[in-house]
Design a protein around this motif. Structure first.
Motif, mmCIF file in Angstrom:
data_model
loop_
_atom_site.group_PDB
_atom_site.id
_atom_site.type_symbol
_atom_site.label_atom_id
_atom_site.label_comp_id
_atom_site.label_asym_id
_atom_site.label_seq_id
_atom_site.Cartn_x
_atom_site.Cartn_y
_atom_site.Cartn_z
ATOM 1 N N GLN A 1 47.077 56.131 52.008
ATOM 2 C CA GLN A 1 45.641 56.400 51.941
ATOM 3 C C GLN A 1 44.856 55.103 52.063
ATOM 4 O O GLN A 1 45.026 54.195 51.257
ATOM 5 C CB GLN A 1 45.298 57.098 50.628
ATOM 6 C CG GLN A 1 43.824 57.380 50.455
ATOM 7 C CD GLN A 1 43.319 58.471 51.382
ATOM 8 O OE1 GLN A 1 43.767 59.596 51.318
ATOM 9 N NE2 GLN A 1 42.393 58.122 52.266
ATOM 10 N N ASP B 1 52.895 58.815 51.465
ATOM 11 C CA ASP B 1 51.448 58.927 51.549
ATOM 12 C C ASP B 1 50.893 57.546 51.880
ATOM 13 O O ASP B 1 51.409 56.540 51.389
ATOM 14 C CB ASP B 1 50.872 59.421 50.201
ATOM 15 C CG ASP B 1 49.527 60.108 50.389
ATOM 16 O OD1 ASP B 1 48.711 59.611 51.191
ATOM 17 O OD2 ASP B 1 49.300 61.143 49.736
ATOM 18 N N ALA C 1 54.453 55.157 48.258
ATOM 19 C CA ALA C 1 53.125 55.544 48.738
ATOM 20 C C ALA C 1 52.280 54.282 48.824
ATOM 21 O O ALA C 1 52.539 53.304 48.123
ATOM 22 C CB ALA C 1 52.493 56.540 47.770
#
Lengths: 295, 386
Positions: free
Chosen positions: B194, B192, B163
C-alpha cells in the motif's frame, strides 16, 4: 467471508464510524454557524488546529492530560469565536456573502501562520500511556482514545441539542436562525446571539482538536483537510441541518474507511468527494432535504 | 548571502583563527541550514565542523588550511540551485551535496552540467547515481540497500510473506520498489503493497486488511510523523507480524522512540551508521560529534557530512591542485577508510560512482536502539513479536 475477514470488516467499519463521529462534531459547528448566519466559516479547520496546539502546549508545559485541556480549549474557542463574530464579521454588515467568505479565509491564514511562527512547521506528537491501549469487543479491537473521541462527540452534540431545544437561549438562537428581524422585534439581541453561535461553532472545532490530539500529530496547516471534511459533511446532510451533519459525518467516516479497506487507501479523500458530488448532483438540498426541521 | 558569510566565518573560526583567505583551499557545501530539513542540516553542520577541524589539525590540504564555503538551500530547490551557482562562480574544486533527494538531484545535475565534481553524502534516492554522471559521486548507501538489510533479516529468519506500507515520495518509493524486487529474488511473497500520499493520517483500514492476511513481516517506509502514527495504529488494530520493520528515515530518529513510546518496542529499522560500528575512529568521531552538537546524540547524517569533508579534502590532495578535472579523476581512483566506513566509488548494477556500502539494522529494545544486524556490529538477538 471467513471469520478473519469478517472481524477485519467489522473493525474497519467501527473505526470508520468513530472517526466519522469526529467529522460530525466538526461539521456540526460549521452547520450551526451557517444555519444561523448564512456564513461559511473557511477558518473552521484552523480553529481545530488551535484546539490541538492548546492541548500540545499544556501537555508540554504542565504535563496536563490531553482530555483535561478541554476545560481550557473549549472556553478559549468560545471566546475567540465570540470576539471574531462581534468585532470582525458583524462589522462587514449586510454586504455580499463574499465578504464573510474572504474574512474567514483571511482569519484562517492568520491563525495557521501564527501557529507556524509559534510552534514551527514540524509535526508534533504527544505521548500518553493510553495512546495504544485497546478494548476487545467480540474480536473487534478498538483504541481507547478513539472511543473517548466518540463519547466526546456524543456528549457535545447531546449538549447542543439540549441547549437548542430546552433553554431560553436555544429558543433565541432558533428564532434568530428563522428570522433575524422578527427575533429582534421580539426583543432578542441578535448581534449577541450571533456571536454566541459563532463561539459555539468554534468551541466545537476546538473540542474536536483536543479529542484528536492523542490520536494524531499537530502541525500548523492540519486544519485545511478538516475544513474540507466539515464542508463535505454539512453538504451531505444539508447545510444548516444539524442532525444531517451528524449522519453526514458518520456516512463520510464509514465510506472512507471501507473504501480504503476494499479498494485502496490512495483514493481515501476521493471517496468522500465522490459521495459529495453525487449528493450535489442528485439531491442538492442534502441527503435529508427539507423534510427535516432546520435549526 | 549574509547567512552564508556568517556560516563561513563560523567554520573558519573553528578551523583556524589565523587562516587568511589567500592561504586556504576552499571547497563548497550545500545543506539545509533553515527550512523543513533544518534538523538534518544541524547534524550536517556538526559533521562539517568536526571534519574540517580534523583535516586542519593534520596539516590541511596541499600545505594550506581547508575552508568550507557553506550555502544554505533553505530546504528549497530554487534557493539550492542559486547556492550551487554561487559555488560554481566561486571556483570551488568540489561541492559536498546534502540530504533531501528532490533537492540534491536538481543541485547535482546542475553541478554536473557545469562540470563541477560533487560528492553526495546523505541523499539516498537510487536515481542520483543511477544512471548518474561522471561528476556525481555518492559515499552513502542508496535506497536499495535500505530495503536489502531488512529483507536479509526476513530471509535469515525464514519469513515466507510480507506486506509493504510506504509513502509516495522519491525516497519511500525507491525503498519500497527495491523491497518488491528483492522479495522476488528471495522468494518472499508480498501479500500487500500500500502506497499513500503525504497527509494521510488514518492507516487503520490498511492495517486491518493486512491483519486479516497475517504476513510474517511488515516493512514501512515513511518520514517522522507518519512512523509514529503507523506504529500506534498498528498496535491499536492489533496486527501482529513476527516483525515490524522500518526503512530508516522516520523510524531511525531518536524522536521516533520518544514519541511512539511503547508502540515502538521491537521495531527493527535500517540505518546508515551507528557509533557501535567497528571502523577505526568511530568511537572518537561519536564523541567529537556529540561535543559539536552541544551534548546531543548525533544521527548518521552528521557522520556522513564528516566523511564528506575528509573524502573531498583527500581528493584535492591527491589531485595536487584545485583543478576540477583533476579532482574528478582523483575521486575515481580513491580508496580510503573513514570512521563512517570504507570509501570507494564503483560502477555496478546500473549505479555510477557509487560507494557500495551495506546498511545496518537496529531494533528498539527496552526503549532504546540496539544493533541487531550484520555480524560486524556484535549484534544483540532480535526479539520477535510472535
Amino acid at each position: 467471508m471467513d471469520s478473519a475477514q469478517l472481524t477485519a470488516f467489522t473493525q474497519t467499519l467501527a473505526q470508520g464510524l468513530l472517526t466519522g463521529g469526529l467529522y460530525a462534531l466538526i461539521g456540526t459547528g460549521l452547520s450551526l454557524i451557517f444555519g444561523v448566519m448564512k456564513v461559511i466559516n473557511f477558518a473552521h479547520g484552523d480553529f481545530l488546529a488551535i484546539g490541538m496546539f492548546i492541548t500540545l502546549a499544556l501537555f508540554r508545559a504542565f504535563h496536563l492530560d490531553p482530555y483535561l485541556s478541554l476545560l481550557v480549549a473549549a472556553p478559549v474557542g468560545f471566546a475567540l469565536g465570540y470576539a471574531i463574530q462581534r468585532f470582525v464579521l458583524a462589522r462587514l454588515g449586510d454586504r455580499l456573502s463574499e465578504a464573510s467568505m474572504l474574512a474567514t479565509l483571511g482569519l484562517g491564514l492568520i491563525i495557521s501562520n501564527t501557529l507556524l511562527l509559534t510552534f514551527g512547521a514540524q509535526p508534533q506528537n504527544i505521548n500518553v500511556p493510553y495512546a495504544i491501549q485497546t478494548v476487545q469487543l467480540g474480536g473487534v479491537q478498538l483504541s481507547i482514545p478513539l472511543i473517548v473521541a466518540g463519547l466526546g462527540t456524543l456528549a457535545s452534540i447531546g449538549g447542543l441539542n439540549y441547549l437548542l431545544y430546552r433553554t431560553e437561549l436555544g429558543r433565541a438562537i432558533r428564532a434568530t436562525a428563522q428570522n433575524p428581524l422578527g427575533a429582534e422585534l421580539q426583543g432578542v439581541k441578535t448581534t449577541n446571539i450571533q456571536a454566541i453561535v459563532f463561539g459555539l461553532g468554534v468551541a466545537f472545532a476546538a473540542i474536536a482538536g483536543v479529542l484528536l490530539m492523542p490520536l494524531l500529530y499537530a502541525f500548523p496547516t492540519v486544519g485545511e483537510n478538516y475544513t474540507t471534511k466539515a464542508f463535505i459533511v454539512t453538504v451531505l446532510g444539508g447545510l444548516g441541518n444539524l442532525p444531517g451533519a451528524v449522519v453526514g459525518g458518520l456516512v463520510l467516516g464509514g465510506i472512507e474507511s471501507l473504501g480504503a479497506f476494499y479498494i485502496s487507501n490512495n483514493y481515501r479523500d476521493a471517496y468522500g468527494l465522490v459521495a459529495f458530488l453525487l449528493v450535489l448532483l442528485l439531491k442538492p438540498e442534502g441527503l435529508f432535504g427539507k423534510t427535516v426541521k432546520r435549526v | 548571502m549574509r547567512h552564508t558569510a556568517t556560516l563561513t566565518a563560523l567554520v573558519l573560526l573553528t578551523a583556524s583563527v589565523s587562516a587568511q583567505a589567500q592561504s586556504t583551499i576552499k571547497i563548497g557545501a550545500i545543506t539545509s541550514v533553515t527550512g523543513r530539513f533544518a534538523e538534518f542540516g544541524k547534524m550536517q553542520l556538526a559533521g562539517f565542523k568536526v571534519g574540517v577541524a580534523e583535516v586542519n589539525r593534520k596539516g590541511g590540504v596541499l600545505g594550506k588550511k581547508l575552508e568550507l564555503v557553506i550555502e544554505d538551500n533553505a530546504s528549497d530547490v530554487n534557493k539550492g540551485l542559486a547556492g550551487a551557482e554561487r559555488l560554481v562562480n566561486a571556483g570551488v574544486p568540489i561541492v559536498i551535496n546534502e540530504y533531501s533527494s528532490s533537492l540534491v538531484k536538481a543541485q547535482a545535475q546542475y553541478l554536473a552540467r557545469q562540470k563541477v565534481p560533487n560528492l553526495v553524502v546523505a541523499s539516498s534516492g537510487d536515481d542520483i547515481t543511477k544512471p548518474g554522471s561522471d561528476y556525481i559521486f555518492r559515499l552513502n548507501q542508496p535506497a536499495t540497500e535500505y530495503a536489502r538489510v531488512i529483507l536479509n533479516i526476513f530471509r535469515d529468519n525464514k519469513f515466507k510473506s510480507m506486506a509493504i506500507i510506504a509513502g509516495t515520495g522519491a525516497f519511500e518509493k525507491s525503498v519500497a520498489d527495491a523491497a518488491q524486487t528483492i522479495a522476488k529474488e528471495y522468494g518472499i511473497q508480498v501479500m500487500d503493497d500500500q502506497r499513500y500520499d503525504k497527509g494521510l493520517t488514518d492507516f487503520r483500514p490498511v492495517l486491518n486488511r493486512i491483519k486479516a492476511k497475517n504476513p510474517d513481516g511488515i516493512l514501512m517506509v515513511s518520514y517522522a510523523e507518519d512512523s509514529v502514527a503507523l506504529m500506534r495504529q498498528a498496535r491499536e488494530v492489533g496486527v501482529k507480524p513476527r516483525l515490524f520493520a522500518g526503512g530508516a528515515a522516520g523510524f531511525a530518529l531518536p524522536d521516533f522512540v520518544k514519541d511512539a513510546g511503547t508502540a515502538a518496542e521491537n521495531v527493527v529499522t535500517a540505518t546508515a551508521w551507528i557509533p557501535q560500528l567497528r571502523y577505526p575512529g568511530t568511537q572518537k568521531l561519536n564523541v567529537e560529534l556529540k561535543a559539536a552538537l552541544g551534548g546531543a546524540d548525533p544521527s548518521y547524517h552528521a557522520a556522513q557530512a564528516y566523511a564528506g569533508v575528509l573524502v573531498a579534502a583527500e581528493a584535492v590532495r591527491r589531485a595536487g591542485s584545485a583543478d576540477r578535472e583533476k579532482v574528478k579523476t582523483a575521486l575515481n581512483a580513491l580508496t580510503m577508510q573513514t570512521a563512517y566506513g570504507p570509501i570507494v566509488f564503483k560502477d555496478y548494477d546500473g549505479f555510477r560512482n557509487q560507494n557500495p556500502l551495506a546498511m545496518i539494522a537496529q531494533q528498539v529494545q527496552g526503549g532504546a536502539f540496539v544493533p541487531v544486524y550484520p555480524k560486524t556490529v556484535i549484534p544483540k538477538a532480535i526479539k520477535f513479536e510472535r
